[in-house]
Design a protein around this motif. Sequence first.
Motif, PDB file in Angstrom:
ATOM      1  N   ASP A   1       0.852 -11.281  27.236  1.00 35.17           N
ATOM      2  CA  ASP A   1       2.129 -11.985  27.264  1.00 35.17           C
ATOM      3  C   ASP A   1       2.408 -12.658  25.923  1.00 35.17           C
ATOM      4  OD1 ASP A   1       4.152 -11.997  29.153  1.00 35.17           O
ATOM      5  OD2 ASP A   1       3.662 -13.998  29.888  1.00 35.17           O
ATOM      6  N   MET A   2       1.386 -13.210  25.298  1.00 36.98           N
ATOM      7  CA  MET A   2       1.559 -13.839  23.987  1.00 36.98           C
ATOM      8  C   MET A   2       1.955 -12.797  22.938  1.00 36.98           C
ATOM      9  SD  MET A   2      -1.238 -16.818  23.594  1.00 36.98           S
ATOM     10  CE  MET A   2      -2.514 -16.616  24.800  1.00 36.98           C
ATOM     11  N   LEU A   3       1.362 -11.621  23.020  1.00 40.31           N
ATOM     12  CA  LEU A   3       1.717 -10.550  22.089  1.00 40.31           C
ATOM     13  C   LEU A   3       3.160 -10.092  22.306  1.00 40.31           C
ATOM     14  CD1 LEU A   3      -1.629  -8.563  22.188  1.00 40.31           C
ATOM     15  CD2 LEU A   3      -0.652  -9.677  20.166  1.00 40.31           C
ATOM     16  N   CYS A   4       3.600 -10.061  23.543  1.00 40.35           N
ATOM     17  CA  CYS A   4       5.000  -9.712  23.834  1.00 40.35           C
ATOM     18  C   CYS A   4       5.945 -10.767  23.267  1.00 40.35           C
ATOM     19  CB  CYS A   4       5.216  -9.567  25.339  1.00 40.35           C
ATOM     20  SG  CYS A   4       4.544  -8.056  26.031  1.00 40.35           S
ATOM     21  N   THR A   5       5.569 -12.022  23.400  1.00 43.47           N
ATOM     22  CA  THR A   5       6.386 -13.107  22.855  1.00 43.47           C
ATOM     23  C   THR A   5       6.464 -12.993  21.333  1.00 43.47           C
ATOM     24  OG1 THR A   5       5.801 -14.548  24.698  1.00 43.47           O
ATOM     25  CG2 THR A   5       6.608 -15.626  22.694  1.00 43.47           C
ATOM     26  N   ARG A   6       5.357 -12.671  20.714  1.00 40.54           N
ATOM     27  CA  ARG A   6       5.332 -12.466  19.257  1.00 40.54           C
ATOM     28  C   ARG A   6       6.275 -11.331  18.875  1.00 40.54           C
ATOM     29  NH1 ARG A   6       2.693  -9.227  15.359  1.00 40.54           N
ATOM     30  NH2 ARG A   6       2.257 -10.377  13.440  1.00 40.54           N
ATOM     31  N   ALA A   7       6.205 -10.225  19.611  1.00 43.32           N
ATOM     32  CA  ALA A   7       7.060  -9.075  19.320  1.00 43.32           C
ATOM     33  C   ALA A   7       8.536  -9.437  19.441  1.00 43.32           C
ATOM     34  CB  ALA A   7       6.722  -7.917  20.257  1.00 43.32           C
ATOM     35  N   LYS A   8       8.882 -10.182  20.482  1.00 43.96           N
ATOM     36  CA  LYS A   8      10.282 -10.590  20.671  1.00 43.96           C
ATOM     37  C   LYS A   8      10.743 -11.475  19.515  1.00 43.96           C
ATOM     38  CE  LYS A   8      10.046 -10.070  25.627  1.00 43.96           C
ATOM     39  NZ  LYS A   8       9.908 -10.710  26.920  1.00 43.96           N
TER      40      LYS A   8
END
Length: 107
Positions: A6-13
């Motif tokens: 989830d943190m990696l997805c937030t970074r990507a966004k």
Amino acid sequence: MMDMPDMLCTRAKALMRKSNPDLSQAELSLIRALDLARHQGALGYELRAAIALARLWQRGDRRREAHDMLAPVYQRFTEGFQTRSLVAARGLLAELNPPRSRSFAAK
């Protein structure tokens, strides 16, 4: 760390929302999130990462790839089809699904 996908997805966004978006780094973060979620057996995180990656690929005119990556993740679910993520995945798959060719019989 269980919530790392989830943190990696937030970074990507965040990378995609920059004034000068870094789409290649966003894609790498989403692929890493997807792989990590699979390794952890965290299907919910995997679905959210797959949705984000599919949207990125759709934006880059990689619709078939996006569909072929997202569909198997979605198909592994057996319940909860009214949840926000599964509703989003179903809608995105419908958008990504190539139109079926129609054959008309000659009269």
